[in-house]
Design a protein around this motif. Structure first.
Motif, PDB file in Angstrom:
ATOM      1  N   MET A 136      -4.389  38.048  91.948  1.00 57.27           N
ATOM      2  CA  MET A 136      -4.980  38.981  90.981  1.00 57.27           C
ATOM      3  C   MET A 136      -5.163  38.332  89.602  1.00 57.27           C
ATOM      4  O   MET A 136      -5.952  38.799  88.787  1.00 57.27           O
ATOM      5  CB  MET A 136      -4.144  40.264  90.853  1.00 57.27           C
ATOM      6  N   PHE A 137      -4.434  37.231  89.343  1.00 54.79           N
ATOM      7  CA  PHE A 137      -4.567  36.523  88.067  1.00 54.79           C
ATOM      8  C   PHE A 137      -5.564  35.372  88.145  1.00 54.79           C
ATOM      9  O   PHE A 137      -5.834  34.726  87.144  1.00 54.79           O
ATOM     10  CB  PHE A 137      -3.210  35.999  87.604  1.00 54.79           C
ATOM     11  N   TRP A 138      -6.081  35.070  89.342  1.00 54.42           N
ATOM     12  CA  TRP A 138      -7.049  33.987  89.480  1.00 54.42           C
ATOM     13  C   TRP A 138      -8.421  34.485  88.998  1.00 54.42           C
ATOM     14  O   TRP A 138      -8.740  35.675  89.161  1.00 54.42           O
ATOM     15  CB  TRP A 138      -7.191  33.556  90.935  1.00 54.42           C
ATOM     16  N   PRO A 139      -9.242  33.604  88.441  1.00 54.70           N
ATOM     17  CA  PRO A 139     -10.627  34.005  88.144  1.00 54.70           C
ATOM     18  C   PRO A 139     -11.314  34.454  89.439  1.00 54.70           C
ATOM     19  O   PRO A 139     -11.054  33.898  90.509  1.00 54.70           O
ATOM     20  CB  PRO A 139     -11.260  32.718  87.602  1.00 54.70           C
ATOM     21  N   GLN A 140     -12.178  35.434  89.335  1.00 52.78           N
ATOM     22  CA  GLN A 140     -12.815  35.993  90.531  1.00 52.78           C
ATOM     23  C   GLN A 140     -13.570  34.935  91.332  1.00 52.78           C
ATOM     24  O   GLN A 140     -13.515  34.929  92.569  1.00 52.78           O
ATOM     25  CB  GLN A 140     -13.765  37.128  90.152  1.00 52.78           C
ATOM     26  N   GLU A 141     -14.237  34.010  90.644  1.00 49.66           N
ATOM     27  CA  GLU A 141     -14.985  32.950  91.342  1.00 49.66           C
ATOM     28  C   GLU A 141     -14.040  32.106  92.194  1.00 49.66           C
ATOM     29  O   GLU A 141     -14.346  31.791  93.349  1.00 49.66           O
ATOM     30  CB  GLU A 141     -15.708  32.075  90.299  1.00 49.66           C
ATOM     31  N   GLU A 142     -12.877  31.758  91.631  1.00 47.56           N
ATOM     32  CA  GLU A 142     -11.910  30.928  92.357  1.00 47.56           C
ATOM     33  C   GLU A 142     -11.312  31.701  93.531  1.00 47.56           C
ATOM     34  O   GLU A 142     -11.125  31.154  94.627  1.00 47.56           O
ATOM     35  CB  GLU A 142     -10.801  30.471  91.397  1.00 47.56           C
ATOM     36  N   ARG A 143     -11.028  32.965  93.303  1.00 47.35           N
ATOM     37  CA  ARG A 143     -10.476  33.824  94.356  1.00 47.35           C
ATOM     38  C   ARG A 143     -11.444  33.901  95.540  1.00 47.35           C
ATOM     39  O   ARG A 143     -11.045  33.772  96.695  1.00 47.35           O
ATOM     40  CB  ARG A 143     -10.209  35.206  93.778  1.00 47.35           C
TER      41      ARG A 143
END
Length: 455
Positions: A136-143
């Motif tokens: 949930m703390f990762w950037p959305q692109e990386e997730r």
């Protein structure tokens, strides 16, 4: 019978000798002594030698059944022990939520930011909750890039939406009625999100008897100092036991000197571990790993197989019938383990119905899904051996569904395997890339195993 630990004093003294008074662990150990926690002198808490963060290690050899520590219920941090418990009790009706976590999260918002809180030495072990590194703390692109196909991005999206909804609709109104205790400028949505991650990773829920849970629902979560320092593996060597006045961590097998002591967070797949706790077990360590086939993927495979409009209409009718039986749903998934299908009844019924001819389905529907079949009970148990014996149409439908599921991932199994086998390349990956790789690889191994079984 579990042998009792000795008083905490010796463990505090040995901890104090090893570290300076400024060390958060020393302050926490001293707090444990004041709070009545009893720690077995045969164990020590340390960052050194632990697989992640703090951990508990055996300072001497331990036998099965030894009590590692005892913590009185007065030392637990919950909605019942917080200094604002009376306010929470008074407002309990307005604090109900889908998660059931709101009262504990309000307690944490207050205790974490109150300098005089009884639990400050406990909180000092975590300098920054973002270090938990939940997706949930990762950037959305990386997730999306690292976890596509695993089910985690969708779970995180739901979490973030629920967190915002709870904060705006429940937390903020409660804080506004208690401005002497809460300040929205201090107790922000961002802090609330970090505390949700803290509860996800470190809280415990006391188990209930099945009948009690059906009547009352699950117990609310609580924070259990010391117990939450133990890390998790599927093949654990300790277990938390609950009694009316205290909780005890007890060894379940002998532990060698210097070996880390592991609790279990339950039978959890790697995608659940990464989503809830911020880590995954390296392959092949997690015997509880699973892979999902979305229920709608079987419908999609059946529709692709249909050669005429009439056959497509039949598939739609069959799907609607399965929905009425509550065997499938638009957001449901069939869960596959290493040795068997964990949602065996749902998958068995779905394969059978979607593979029926129009005449067979008409007759089956007239019987409301009941039939006199002596093999029914046996066939519903989908072990690996039973999967290999499925009828050809069911095998073909399952095979096609697995292929469609594998398409949802970004890379194929061989590319992941090559990366895991290349130590130099693997070590160049970031921690997030490594954790995501373990999740993807385990799922793909299970899916490829299924392909071989139904080929």
């Amino acid at each position: 019978m579990a042998s009792a630990p000795k008083r905490f004093k010796a463990a505090v003294e040995s901890g104090a000798q090893e570290s300076s008074s400024a060390d958060p662990l020393s302050a926490f150990l001293a707090w444990c002594g004041r709070a009545g926690v009893e720690l077995n002198p045969k164990v020590r808490l340390s960052r050194e030698g632990a697989v992640a963060g703090y951990g508990m290690l055996a300072a001497e050899e331990l036998q099965a059944g030894e009590v590692l520590f005892t913590i009185p219920r007065t030392a637990l941090l919950s909605q019942h022990t917080t200094s604002i418990h009376a306010l929470l009790q008074e407002a309990q009706e307005s604090l109900q939520s889908q998660s059931g976590w709101v009262p504990l999260l309000l307690a944490l918002l207050h205790e974490y930011t109150a300098s005089s809180s009884h639990w400050q030495p406990y909180f000092s072990l975590w300098q920054d909750f973002r270090s938990l590194d939940h997706p949930m703390f990762w950037p959305q692109e990386e997730r999306t890039r690292l976890l596509q196909g695993t089910g985690i991005p969708e779970a995180v999206d739901k979490d973030l939406a629920n967190i915002q909804l709870e904060y705006n609709s429940i937390i903020l109104p409660f804080m506004e009625t208690h401005p002497d205790i809460f300040d929205p400028k201090l107790h922000t949505l961002e802090l609330y999100k970090e505390l949700v991650a803290f509860v996800m990773a470190y809280s415990f829920q006391e188990p209930l008897e099945e009948e009690e849970e059906d009547e009352k629902g699950p117990n609310p979560p609580m924070m259990v100092p010391v117990a939450d320092i133990l890390n998790h593996v599927a093949n654990h060597n300790a277990n938390l036991e609950y009694s009316p006045h205290c909780l005890r961590m007890v060894t379940t097998q002998p532990v060698r000197k210097g070996q880390e002591i592991f609790n279990t967070y339950g039978q959890m797949a790697n995608w659940q571990l990464l989503h809830m706790y911020g880590f995954a077990e390296p392959y092949p360590g997690n015997s509880h790993d699973t892979a999902d086939i979305q229920m709608v993927t079987l419908r999609r495979a059946a529709l692709q197989r249909a050669k005429s409009e009439a056959q497509q209409h039949l598939v739609s009718e069959q799907w609607d019938f399965l929905c009425q039986l509550e065997m499938v749903g638009e957001e449901g998934a069939f869960v596959l383990g290493w040795d068997e299908v964990l949602t065996e009844e749902e998958l068995s019924m779905t394969l059978k119905v979607l593979c029926m001819s129009e005449e067979e389905f008409k007759e089956y529907k007239e019987q409301d899904g009941w039939e006199d079949d002596s093999d029914e009970e046996e066939n519903s148990t989908l072990s690996n051996e039973a999967l290999s014996r499925l009828k050809t149409p069911c095998k073909k439908l399952l095979y096609d569904s697995v292929l469609l599921t594998l398409e949802s991932y970004g890379a194929d199994l061989k590319a992941e395997q090559d990366l895991l086998n290349n130590k130099e390349a693997y070590e160049k990956l970031s921690r997030r890339e490594q954790q995501a790789l373990h999740v993807r690889y385990g799922q793909k191994r299970i899916l490829h195993q299924l392909l071989e079984l139904v080929q």
